[in-house]
Structures are given as structure tokens and as C-alpha cells.
Write an enzyme that holds these catalytic residues in place. Structure first.
Site, PDB file in Angstrom:
ATOM      1  N   GLY A 164      -0.319   4.534  -0.054  1.00  0.00           N
ATOM      2  CA  GLY A 164      -1.115   5.715   0.235  1.00  0.00           C
ATOM      3  C   GLY A 164      -1.808   6.230  -1.011  1.00  0.00           C
ATOM      4  N   GLY A 192      -1.233   4.795  -4.626  1.00  0.00           N
ATOM      5  CA  GLY A 192      -1.781   3.557  -5.149  1.00  0.00           C
ATOM      6  C   GLY A 192      -1.257   2.320  -4.438  1.00  0.00           C
ATOM      7  N   SER A 208       0.853  -1.187   0.000  1.00  0.00           N
ATOM      8  CA  SER A 208       0.000   0.000   0.000  1.00  0.00           C
ATOM      9  C   SER A 208       0.887   1.234   0.000  1.00  0.00           C
ATOM     10  CB  SER A 208      -0.909   0.009   1.233  1.00  0.00           C
ATOM     11  OG  SER A 208      -1.778  -1.100   1.222  1.00  0.00           O
ATOM     12  N   GLY A 251      -5.761  -0.178   5.010  1.00  0.00           N
ATOM     13  CA  GLY A 251      -4.882  -1.237   4.545  1.00  0.00           C
ATOM     14  C   GLY A 251      -5.445  -2.618   4.817  1.00  0.00           C
ATOM     15  N   ASP A 252      -6.134  -2.765   5.939  1.00  0.00           N
ATOM     16  CA  ASP A 252      -6.763  -4.037   6.278  1.00  0.00           C
ATOM     17  C   ASP A 252      -7.917  -4.331   5.318  1.00  0.00           C
ATOM     18  OD1 ASP A 252      -5.036  -3.991   8.521  1.00  0.00           O
ATOM     19  OD2 ASP A 252      -6.504  -2.776   9.599  1.00  0.00           O
TER      20      ASP A 252
END
Length: 315
Positions: free
Chosen positions: A222, A225, A220, A251-252
Site C-alpha cells: 500500500g 511501498g 505490495s 497491484g496488477d
């Protein structure tokens, strides 16, 4: 079925505030209480997608009981591991401009017996799981090699495992070849020991993690992308976001989206990007439902924009 393991879960309180002024009385405009921890958030996102999930986690005290009740209310099967210490409580302050301040408690100190019970509970509930997801920090009492041992046990049972952790725990686990690791840009920089300033830097770092032992890397980045690097190649995915409301658990949500879409290839990356983009538009750590996703807005390509800068140097 996706089984998640959260060694250090939490009870998360999120307050929305106009701005954060130190030393002043700040009046919240919104408040949420959610079960927290990275693996817990993955289970919540999987459940929101309409899929079965089992959450394995150590729980203790009144906060632990509330975490179990909140998960049960969301249709998540809980496999609790009783511990003597109280489950930690975390606080997040979300400002109107998207800045998030988090205060995370350390959590209980797990005894050797509780540690073994946690591993045994995973074993007892893992039969038939499509994926085992191990996420988050390790509580006191668990050394950096604990995740490595868990990865080895999962592979010995013939199952696939996705790992989302950082620092020494990530590096130790790589020797057991986790099927997917999911660092963010900062964790990726820490793992390779150098700053990352462009998407190309992140690509080289992800390739480095694969050389060290990861079978696939879902990174990830941010607002820049997400990257997927595996044995078949590398892909880059983006989606527009009008305004970030909270990035807690984004992110999860991305990892959950990746796994419910099969956990492999550009189609799974597109699902990860759609879930992450939807999550940042929701309050607190609310996980997106299928109705929140805008899959048509997602772009996935094998043409990696290596010169695109990351937002702030990672590392």
C-alpha cells in the site's frame, strides 16, 4: 510477449460517488465499464506499455462477449475458452476521499471439460512467451491445487511464471516453485499465519514464502511501498502519491511494470513502483501509459526501513 491467465474474469463497472450513504439514493459523478480480473488487468497494463500480450480466459454469455470486445479494442489478443456459465459482473464504488467499496460476484462453475480446455489453451498459446502470468481468484469448480498444476506444466515447458493469488491456492502452488509471487500485505499475512505491522514484518514474511518455495516475492504494501525479495537480496521501493483516485488494479499494474522491465532486480522493482503509483491516480481500473509514469520520483534501496509501520495491521 506476456501471456496472462485469468480463471475468473469479470465485467467491471466503476461508479465515482461523492460519498456512500446506506439506504439513500447516491448519484454517480463518473462511470466506467472495463474488462476485469487480475490477469486481464495485467494484460491491459502490458498493452498500455506498448508490449504484446495474449489474454487466456474463460468467457460466457453477454458479459463475456463484451469483455472480449473491450479487450480487443485495447489491442489485446484474446484466447477465449467458451464456458456455459455467464462471465461475472462486478461493481466498484469509488468515493471522493479514496475509499473503495467492491461487490464481486462469484462467477460461473467450470465443468471438468472446461477446466482442461483452459489448461490446453494456455499450452497452445504459450510458445515464445517471456512470462506466463496467472492471477486472481479461482472460479467454482477449480480446486486450490489448480494453480499448482498450471505452474508445474509451465515449468515443464521451460517457461517462467508469475503468480498472484492468495489463500490455499497460493500455498498449494508454492510447492511447484513459481518464479514470482505477488501478494499484498493482507495476503502475505494470511500466507504466513500472523499479523504484520511493520515493513520488517513483511520482509520476514516474504523470506518465509521463499523458504516455502517461491523463487521471488514482490509484495505490495500500500502506501508503505513495495518489497522485492529474491535469491540476490531484498530491495524496498516507494514513490509519492498526492491523492488516491482508485486503487482498483494498482497491484496488477505493478506486476505488469515489474515484468516488462525484465522481472528481476531493483530496476524491475522501480518499474513496478512507478506503475503502481501512476495507477492509483487514475479513475476506475484504468492502466497507466508510459506518459503517466514518473520514474524520477521512485526511490529504491537495499536499506530496508524495517521499523516503518504498515497502514493498519495486515492480517
Amino acid at each position: 510477449m506476456i501471456l496472462t491467465v485469468t480463471p475468473n474474469p469479470s465485467l467491471d463497472r466503476t461508479y465515482e460517488v461523492p460519498s456512500l450513504d446506506r439506504g439513500e439514493v447516491v448519484r454517480a459523478t463518473g462511470e466506467r465499464v472495463d474488462p476485469g480480473g487480475k490477469g486481464v488487468n495485467v494484460s491491459r497494463a502490458v498493452a498500455a506499455a506498448g508490449r504484446r500480450t495474449v489474454a487466456v480466459l474463460p468467457l460466457g454469455g453477454a458479459p463475456g462477449a463484451l469483455v472480449a470486445d473491450l479487450l480487443d479494442a485495447q489491442g489485446i489478443e484474446v484466447a477465449p475458452v467458451p464456458v456455459t456459465g455467464a462471465t461475472r459482473s462486478n461493481i466498484a464504488l469509488a468515493e471522493a476521499d479514496g475509499v473503495l467499496t467492491k461487490i464481486n460476484a462469484p462467477g460461473p462453475d467450470l465443468t471438468p471439460a472446461e477446466q482442461e480446455n483452459l489448461l490446453d489453451t494456455v499450452r497452445r498459446h504459450a510458445a515464445g512467451a517471456d512470462w506466463i502470468v496467472c492471477s486472481g481468484s479461482l472460479p467454482r469448480g477449480l480446486g486450490p491445487a489448480w494453480y499448482a498444476e498450471l505452474v508445474a506444466r509451465v515449468h515443464a515447458a521451460g517457461l517462467r511464471i508469475a503468480l498472484d493469488t492468495s489463500g490455499p491456492a497460493l500455498l498449494a502452488a508454492l510447492r511447484e516453485h513459481p518464479d514470482v509471487v505477488k501478494p499484498n500485505a493482507e495476503e502475505l499475512a494470511e500466507a504466513v499465519g500472523r499479523p504484520l505491522t511493520t515493513v520488517g514484518d513483511a520482509l520476514k514474511a516474504a523470506e518465509g514464502l521463499r523458504e516455502t518455495g517461491a523463487r521471488a516475492v514482490l509484495a505490495s504494501l500500500g502506501s508503505a511501498g513495495q518489497l522485492l525479495v529474491d535469491a540476490d537480496g531484498a530491495w524496498y521501493g516507494t514513490a509519492p502519491v498526492d491523492a488516491v483516485r482508485s486503487n482498483v488494479g494498482a497491484g496488477d499494474a505493478s506486476l505488469a511494470g515489474f515484468l516488462v522491465a525484465g522481472g528481476r532486480g531493483p530496476e524491475a522493482l522501480a518499474s513496478a513502483v512507478a506503475h503502481g503509483a501512476a495507477a492509483v491516480c487514475l479513475p476506475g481500473s484504468v492502466m497507466p501509459t508510459p506518459g503517466d509514469l514518473d520514474s524520477a520520483a521512485v526511490t529504491v534501496t537495499a536499506d530496508i526501513p524495517v521499523d516503518r509501520p504498515l497502514d493498519g495491521a495486515a492480517g
